[in-house]
Design an enzyme around this catalytic site. Structure first.
Site, mmCIF file in Angstrom:
data_model
loop_
_atom_site.group_PDB
_atom_site.id
_atom_site.type_symbol
_atom_site.label_atom_id
_atom_site.label_comp_id
_atom_site.label_asym_id
_atom_site.label_seq_id
_atom_site.Cartn_x
_atom_site.Cartn_y
_atom_site.Cartn_z
ATOM 1 N N CYS A 76 -69.046 112.787 37.851
ATOM 2 C CA CYS A 76 -68.208 113.289 39.174
ATOM 3 C C CYS A 76 -68.311 112.405 40.266
ATOM 4 C CB CYS A 76 -68.579 114.655 39.560
ATOM 5 S SG CYS A 76 -68.284 116.039 37.941
ATOM 6 N N HIS A 135 -68.786 113.816 46.251
ATOM 7 C CA HIS A 135 -69.222 114.626 44.946
ATOM 8 C C HIS A 135 -69.782 115.871 45.609
ATOM 9 C CE1 HIS A 135 -73.285 115.253 42.613
ATOM 10 N NE2 HIS A 135 -72.178 115.194 41.952
#
Length: 493
Positions: A76, A135
């Site tokens: 991610c 993130h």
């Protein structure tokens, strides 16, 4: 300037159709609604999946559906760093979930914007972040089990940074939420990787995110500046938790399991992993691993949860798009749907991302603009996440004043006959992969042999056999192109 003048024309045409008392403050530059969806591989009805995703399917049919979009990194934080900066990884930290914190969060403001969102803000846009765009689950820097901090992950990108954590209290608690208000951390990982909650949409955090975004759209309607609104939804990231009504959309008996459940031939297991992120959910029915596949019954249950999570998110996005249309903001708004990377659902015996295979890197990308030439199109060329940076700036007539790795997708969005089929680079596990129209070539910088993998995509090949030793001429042809992607990341041999 072409798109700028066309927006002016569109604005004048729309204005001419309004009652003369209608406020006319709206800027002619396009608004941007950028929606990030965590772990969303190409598992939508628009891509041929059994997923029930009517809102995203409708958006895809109205706009441009990219059938071969690839993230730079199958995790991610690193994927989002590449997207936001327009750079492919060139340092080891760029492969980490901490890439944004280490590379952007503590830096002084520079003439080079920290992200393309910052560039929009510099150009006069009001930028609003809701949910997971970088993130962090809510845009602030703090650990999974720590109190929320006041340090922004992207200090210069957002005019406003908003999130409603509800009963879960923090963004990270909400990210791993269960319907009873607990989360993976509070329950010490003694949880299942799925849940069918007897709750309404707001019984999980993504329902709250949709409502917050809808409320903010109503405010932005009356702003003088154009807006960039980023909305980040958590599902279908683990745990596969969604209101039961979305599970009820599917007959589990009809859900297919992977057509490629075995370890590919002629590879080293070091190219795969033991599904460690998935196995953190300690009360799962079975453990996943490379020695044996999970049972078909459990594979169907997990895929059921993934599909239910997609249908849940599809509904939240549908609510947001409906409000955009009700407010008549759709007439001057570019909508982007972006999946940050793919996910293995038992494919190659893996549950999760974190490989350099097709399932982990290929993800959803849809772009809808107000222009007729960008409607009802499927783009089959190979494109990368870094390409979104220059594409959105060009659509908005904002100059790009520094060199990045991405290239604008606009030529692909207006032409059906381009000869360039593109290429995409991916990075992880001490390796670099190159995806072309016909092949995937991967090189690992490790001791375990083989270090070269070649997968044939000239037919519907599910990457089940490494053919590098059988096709050395293809390896030799593609290797110089792959090596161009190794800029400072690994030592050359």
């Amino acid at each position: 300037m072409l798109y700028y003048f066309r927006f002016v024309l569109l604005f004048l045409l729309v204005l001419g159709c309004k009652d003369e008392n209608t406020p006319s403050e709206k800027k002619v530059r396009p608004n941007i609604l950028f929606i990030a969806v965590d772990d969303l591989r190409t598992e939508l009805g628009a891509y041929g999946s059994i997923a029930k995703s009517p809102n995203l399917d409708a958006l895809a049919s109205e706009g441009v559906l990219f059938t071969h979009h690839y993230a730079q990194v199958p995790t991610c934080g690193a994927s989002r760093h590449a997207l936001l900066t327009g750079y492919r990884p060139f340092k080891r930290i760029h492969l980490s979930n901490n890439a944004i914190v280490e590379e952007l969060s503590g830096k002084a403001e520079d003439s080079i914007p920290e992200t393309f969102i910052h560039r929009f803000k510099q150009a006069g846009y009001h930028t609003v972040g809701i949910g997971k765009i970088s993130h962090s689950a809510d845009g602030y820097v703090y650990g999974y089990e720590e109190p929320v901090s006041d340090k922004r992950e992207l200090p210069y990108s957002w005019s406003e940074l908003l999130f409603n954590a509800g009963k879960w209290e923090t963004g990270w608690n909400a990210f791993f939420a269960y319907a009873n208000g607990e989360n993976r951390q509070s329950l010490n990982k003694q949880v299942k990787p799925y849940e069918a909650g007897e709750v309404e949409d707001e019984g999980y955090p993504d329902g709250l995110t949709a409502n917050l975004a809808i409320s903010k759209l109503k405010e932005l309607k009356n702003n003088e500046e154009p807006f960039f609104m980023g909305v980040g939804f958590f599902k279908p990231h683990l745990p596969f938790n969604a209101p039961k009504k979305y599970w009820d959309l599917y007959d589990r008996a009809e859900i297919p399991v992977s057509d490629n459940p075995g370890i590919p031939e002629n590879i080293n297991r070091a190219s795969l992993h033991e599904s460690g992120e998935f196995n953190q959910y300690a009360l799962g029915d079975e453990k996943a691993g490379l020695d044996a596949s999970v049972s078909e019954a459990y594979a169907k249950k997990l895929r059921h949860g993934y599909l239910a999570s997609i249908s849940y998110i599809d509904t939240q996005i549908g609510k947001l798009l409906q409000e955009l249309k009700r407010l008549e903001l759709d007439e001057n708004t570019i909508v982007v749907i972006w999946g940050d990377h793919g996910w293995h659902l038992g494919d190659q015996r893996v549950w999760g991302k974190h490989t350099l295979l097709e399932n982990a890197l290929k993800s959803t990308l849809i772009i809808k603009t107000p222009f007729a030439e960008h409607r009802h199109k499927n783009v089959d060329a190979i494109v990368e996440s870094v390409d979104l940076y220059p594409t959105l700036l060009e659509l908005s007539d904002i100059p790009l004043n520094h060199k990045i790795d991405g290239k604008s997708l606009l030529p692909l969005m207006v032409s059906d006959n381009l000869k360039d089929q593109g290429k995409a680079y991916g990075y992880f596990k001490n390796g670099i992969t190159l995806r072309t129209r016909d092949y995937r070539l991967t090189k690992y910088f490790r001791d375990e042999e083989p270090v070269i993998e070649l997968y044939d995509h000239t037919s519907d090949n599910p990457e089940d056999r490494n053919v590098a030793s059988e096709r050395p001429e293809i390896v030799d042809q593609l290797m110089p192109i792959l090596e161009k992607g190794n800029t400072g990341l690994y030592d050359r041999e």
